[in-house]
Design a protein around this motif. Sequence first.
Motif, PDB file in Angstrom:
ATOM      1  N   UNK A 126     -11.203  31.587  13.136  1.00 15.34           N
ATOM      2  CA  UNK A 126     -11.693  32.933  12.804  1.00 15.34           C
ATOM      3  C   UNK A 126     -13.214  32.899  12.847  1.00 15.34           C
ATOM      4  N   UNK A 127     -13.788  33.680  13.733  1.00 17.47           N
ATOM      5  CA  UNK A 127     -15.251  33.726  13.916  1.00 17.47           C
ATOM      6  C   UNK A 127     -15.835  32.343  14.179  1.00 17.47           C
ATOM      7  N   UNK A 128     -15.139  31.536  14.963  1.00 12.51           N
ATOM      8  CA  UNK A 128     -15.616  30.211  15.337  1.00 12.51           C
ATOM      9  C   UNK A 128     -15.402  29.135  14.294  1.00 12.51           C
ATOM     10  N   UNK A 129     -14.728  29.460  13.190  1.00 11.58           N
ATOM     11  CA  UNK A 129     -14.515  28.513  12.103  1.00 11.58           C
ATOM     12  C   UNK A 129     -13.016  28.304  11.911  1.00 11.58           C
ATOM     13  N   UNK A 130     -12.602  27.051  11.722  1.00 15.21           N
ATOM     14  CA  UNK A 130     -11.184  26.745  11.503  1.00 15.21           C
ATOM     15  C   UNK A 130     -10.795  27.138  10.087  1.00 15.21           C
ATOM     16  N   UNK A 131      -9.703  27.874   9.957  1.00 16.88           N
ATOM     17  CA  UNK A 131      -9.196  28.308   8.659  1.00 16.88           C
ATOM     18  C   UNK A 131      -7.768  27.805   8.490  1.00 16.88           C
ATOM     19  N   UNK A 132      -7.391  27.560   7.240  1.00 18.37           N
ATOM     20  CA  UNK A 132      -6.043  27.126   6.898  1.00 18.37           C
ATOM     21  C   UNK A 132      -5.468  28.157   5.939  1.00 18.37           C
ATOM     22  N   UNK A 133      -4.310  28.707   6.279  1.00 20.83           N
ATOM     23  CA  UNK A 133      -3.626  29.649   5.405  1.00 20.83           C
ATOM     24  C   UNK A 133      -2.662  28.852   4.542  1.00 20.83           C
ATOM     25  N   UNK A 134      -2.917  28.832   3.225  1.00 15.88           N
ATOM     26  CA  UNK A 134      -2.031  28.111   2.319  1.00 15.88           C
ATOM     27  C   UNK A 134      -1.270  29.128   1.477  1.00 15.88           C
ATOM     28  N   UNK A 135      -0.041  28.784   1.153  1.00 17.89           N
ATOM     29  CA  UNK A 135       0.793  29.672   0.368  1.00 17.89           C
ATOM     30  C   UNK A 135       1.236  29.019  -0.920  1.00 17.89           C
ATOM     31  N   UNK A 136       1.335  29.830  -1.950  1.00 21.53           N
ATOM     32  CA  UNK A 136       1.883  29.372  -3.215  1.00 21.53           C
ATOM     33  C   UNK A 136       3.382  29.601  -3.120  1.00 21.53           C
ATOM     34  N   UNK A 137       4.141  28.508  -3.069  1.00 21.57           N
ATOM     35  CA  UNK A 137       5.570  28.619  -2.821  1.00 21.57           C
ATOM     36  C   UNK A 137       6.413  28.057  -3.944  1.00 21.57           C
ATOM     37  N   UNK A 138       7.560  28.679  -4.137  1.00 20.87           N
ATOM     38  CA  UNK A 138       8.549  28.182  -5.091  1.00 20.87           C
ATOM     39  C   UNK A 138       9.705  27.647  -4.265  1.00 20.87           C
ATOM     40  N   UNK A 139      10.101  26.414  -4.520  1.00 19.76           N
ATOM     41  CA  UNK A 139      11.129  25.757  -3.724  1.00 19.76           C
ATOM     42  C   UNK A 139      12.457  26.488  -3.731  1.00 19.76           C
ATOM     43  N   UNK A 140      13.101  26.538  -2.579  1.00 19.08           N
ATOM     44  CA  UNK A 140      14.409  27.167  -2.453  1.00 19.08           C
ATOM     45  C   UNK A 140      15.503  26.149  -2.731  1.00 19.08           C
ATOM     46  N   UNK A 141      16.593  26.644  -3.256  1.00 15.99           N
ATOM     47  CA  UNK A 141      17.788  25.826  -3.434  1.00 15.99           C
ATOM     48  C   UNK A 141      18.597  25.895  -2.142  1.00 15.99           C
ATOM     49  N   UNK A 142      19.600  25.033  -2.041  1.00 15.51           N
ATOM     50  CA  UNK A 142      20.394  24.971  -0.822  1.00 15.51           C
ATOM     51  C   UNK A 142      21.101  26.295  -0.546  1.00 15.51           C
TER      52      UNK A 142
END
Length: 153
Positions: A113-129
């Motif tokens: 983005x605009x010549x800079x590397x960005x990392x999209x991180x998510x706050x996740x809650x683990x799924x069950x089977x």
Amino acid sequence: MAKKRSDAIATNRKARHDFFIEETYEAGMVLKGTEIKSIRAGRVNLKDAFARISKGEAYVHNLHISPYEQGNQFNHEPTRARKLLLHKSEINKLIGKTQQKGYSLVPLKIYIKNGVAKLLIGLGKGKKKYDKREDLKQKAMKRDVERALKDNY
């Protein structure tokens, strides 16, 4: 219907299968010169990556960035921990949320983005089977409905 064009260099497709993503944050990364060149070439893998907060700073671990081919002795270590650039208020909010049981930080995609590397991180809650199975059923039903509608027209 045209497919949506993605600007992502690498995505973690398994993350949405394994986690309920509740919030996302855009973070910059502290990189070396050969790392950004490899990212621009698309030689990055998010498969086993995870993010963690330690000593008030956010880091991404196991993010595999392949060594740059013309990097010679100045090349980087492929899976080193890389510091994430987030605001202090975001880090404090994430500290509180990740200390709850079942929550973790998951890298979702890397993009430029605009010549800079960005990392999209998510706050996740683990799924069950059973949650994963339910999602697969929903996907299959949606695909069948779209196929039936397509055949009718």
